[in-house]
Design an enzyme around this catalytic site. Structure first.
Site, PDB file in Angstrom:
ATOM      1  N   ALA A  18      17.476  17.522  40.395  1.00  0.00           N
ATOM      2  CA  ALA A  18      17.462  17.846  38.896  1.00  0.00           C
ATOM      3  C   ALA A  18      16.542  16.907  38.165  1.00  0.00           C
ATOM      4  O   ALA A  18      16.455  15.905  38.397  1.00  0.00           O
ATOM      5  CB  ALA A  18      18.951  17.397  38.502  1.00  0.00           C
ATOM      6  N   GLY A  21      12.377  16.823  33.230  1.00  0.00           N
ATOM      7  CA  GLY A  21      11.020  16.647  32.524  1.00  0.00           C
ATOM      8  C   GLY A  21      10.736  15.479  31.950  1.00  0.00           C
ATOM      9  O   GLY A  21       9.774  15.091  31.570  1.00  0.00           O
ATOM     10  N   GLY A  22      11.625  14.119  32.319  1.00  0.00           N
ATOM     11  CA  GLY A  22      11.203  12.915  31.846  1.00  0.00           C
ATOM     12  C   GLY A  22      10.824  12.074  33.179  1.00  0.00           C
ATOM     13  O   GLY A  22      10.536  12.690  34.371  1.00  0.00           O
ATOM     14  N   VAL A  23      10.519  10.736  32.983  1.00  0.00           N
ATOM     15  CA  VAL A  23       9.933  10.207  34.124  1.00  0.00           C
ATOM     16  C   VAL A  23      10.613   9.684  35.386  1.00  0.00           C
ATOM     17  O   VAL A  23      10.212   9.583  36.343  1.00  0.00           O
ATOM     18  CB  VAL A  23       8.819   8.673  33.343  1.00  0.00           C
ATOM     19  CG1 VAL A  23       9.777   7.871  32.666  1.00  0.00           C
ATOM     20  CG2 VAL A  23       8.047   8.085  34.487  1.00  0.00           C
ATOM     21  N   LEU A  44      17.376  22.524  34.346  1.00  0.00           N
ATOM     22  CA  LEU A  44      18.505  22.949  33.775  1.00  0.00           C
ATOM     23  C   LEU A  44      17.990  23.557  32.264  1.00  0.00           C
ATOM     24  O   LEU A  44      17.956  22.478  31.600  1.00  0.00           O
ATOM     25  CB  LEU A  44      19.771  22.043  33.823  1.00  0.00           C
ATOM     26  CG  LEU A  44      20.094  21.457  35.011  1.00  0.00           C
ATOM     27  CD1 LEU A  44      21.486  20.704  35.019  1.00  0.00           C
ATOM     28  CD2 LEU A  44      20.306  22.720  36.091  1.00  0.00           C
ATOM     29  N   CYS A 113      28.565  15.919  30.197  1.00  0.00           N
ATOM     30  CA  CYS A 113      27.506  16.597  31.224  1.00  0.00           C
ATOM     31  C   CYS A 113      27.549  16.154  32.641  1.00  0.00           C
ATOM     32  O   CYS A 113      27.186  17.047  33.347  1.00  0.00           O
ATOM     33  CB  CYS A 113      26.084  16.403  30.343  1.00  0.00           C
ATOM     34  SG  CYS A 113      24.823  17.391  30.854  1.00  0.00           S
ATOM     35  N   CYS A 212      21.397  15.107  23.032  1.00  0.00           N
ATOM     36  CA  CYS A 212      20.287  16.025  23.258  1.00  0.00           C
ATOM     37  C   CYS A 212      20.190  17.235  22.456  1.00  0.00           C
ATOM     38  O   CYS A 212      19.291  17.927  22.049  1.00  0.00           O
ATOM     39  CB  CYS A 212      19.966  16.380  24.778  1.00  0.00           C
ATOM     40  SG  CYS A 212      21.469  17.240  25.387  1.00  0.00           S
TER      41      CYS A 212
END
Length: 385
Positions: A18, A21-23, A44, A113, A212
């Site tokens: 998953a 988009g983060g580090v 996602l 989540c 988010c």
């Protein structure tokens, strides 16, 4: 030891990574691929209108994040897909968040989540497609015991530990969970340096913060649009009105700022939110010591293995990045009863209580009610969590 060591000891696994988009998730996917697993990246899509979620430095769940995840997958050299789970996210996370606030509770959407999306909807789909495990960038560790059962433990680096928001995972889900960053005794700067060495452009991308799906960070405004404004009274412990508000949903237990009280306290000390009553739209405020809690009852427990048998001593964490507090806990029917060794301050219904046995996560439950202490009965100073 971590659940998925390098092959060939356990063989090559099909892993769905998953990628937010983060580090962290990018480095986790890269480590899984480097370990020899057959890794596929997936981002996602959790918003029907991605532009409505955070952008730039506050990024999470945006078109920008999807592109960053795709670039990272290209650099790692793994296939990449975008899966649309927006409707499931709206129903299981966003709608739940609004409903909990409407009921006067304080939910944790990140925990929900993980339970409903990443390790339910995503994991179920991954298993149906023949994957062996779902990989994420969480800082936690899965340990395999000699009998083959799995345990969830805190990350090696306590400062980055995220086991609190993973305490909802059961043993079946843990059997298919992979957290490659859990054994990392490094700073976040070192994770970023590793990303840079791997050629991942997200190395310098700021971390996302707050919730988010609330684009501007204004939780009260977000709730007001969905629940409507409704003026009500702010009262003190004796029932006397000391102010007004535009909706009880805009408050949380323990809140001090933003009360806009028209009548000062007799002792001149600050007042805090003690109770929220959605039935009559009333918010009760009082002194800090009135927040002290000696015990709580929690519902909907989820166990990372076998549930506790009888009353026993544990430590408990009551919010993300909160400190551990010693407790005695016991399962009574469908409820978890927790008693604190010393009064604890800052507990709100709707939050999660996560039990630990050393570094092992025993399980998680949702706080339903609390037992308040009195200033006269305290033998030890309260702990603020």
């Amino acid at each position: 030891m971590n659940d998925f060591p390098h092959p060939p000891e356990r063989g090559r696994l099909r892993v769905l990574a998953a990628m937010s988009g983060g580090v962290d998730s990018a480095v986790a996917a890269a480590r899984a691929a480097e370990a020899g697993h057959d890794v596929t990246g997936v981002h996602l899509a959790l918003s029907a209108n991605p532009q409505s979620f955070r952008t730039g430095a506050r990024g999470c769940c945006t078109v920008e994040d999807s592109r960053d995840a795709r670039r990272a997958a290209d650099v790692i050299g793994i296939p990449f897909y975008v899966w649309d789970l927006a409707e499931r996210f709206r129903e299981d996370v966003v709608a739940d968040f609004v409903a909990e606030y409407a009921a006067g509770r304080t939910p944790n959407p990140c925990l929900r989540c993980n339970e409903k999306i990443k390790f339910a909807a995503l994991l179920d789909k991954a298993l149906a497609l023949g994957f062996d495990a779902v990989c994420t960038g969480h800082y936690a560790t899965v340990v395999t015991r000699e009998d083959g059962s799995r345990e969830l433990h805190r990350a090696s680096d306590a400062a980055k530990d995220q086991s609190y928001v993973l305490g909802v995972l059961d043993e079946r889900q843990l059997a298919h969970a992979m957290f490659p960053l859990g054994d990392t005794l490094t700073t976040k700067d070192e994770i970023r340096a590793e990303a840079a060495r791997r050629g991942l452009a997200v190395a310098k991308k700021p971390d996302s913060h707050d919730i988010c799906f609330i684009a501007d960070g204004d939780t009260q405004g977000f709730l007001a649009k969905r629940l409507g404004s409704a003026e009500g009274a702010i009262v003190d412990e004796s029932g006397g009105q000391v102010g007004t508000h535009e909706g009880a949903f805009g408050f949380t237990i323990g809140q001090r700022k933003g009360l806009r009280l028209g009548v000062p306290a007799d002792d001149g000390k600050p007042r805090y939110v003690l109770d929220i009553s959605p039935v009559d739209n009333t918010v009760t405020v009082g002194p800090a010591e009135a927040l002290d809690v000696t015990a709580l009852t929690a519902i909907r427990p989820r166990w990372c293995g076998a549930p506790p048998a009888g009353a026993a001593a544990y430590t408990a964490q009551l919010r993300a990045h909160g400190e551990d507090v010693p407790v005695t806990a016991e399962v009574v029917g469908d409820e978890l009863h927790v008693r604190f060794t010393a009064p604890v301050r800052g507990i709100a219904p709707g939050q999660a209580v996560v039990l630990y046995d050393g570094t092992r996560v025993v399980g998680s439950a949702t706080i339903a009610t609390t037992d308040r202490a009195t200033a006269r009965s305290q033998e030890k100073p309260p702990v603020t969590v």
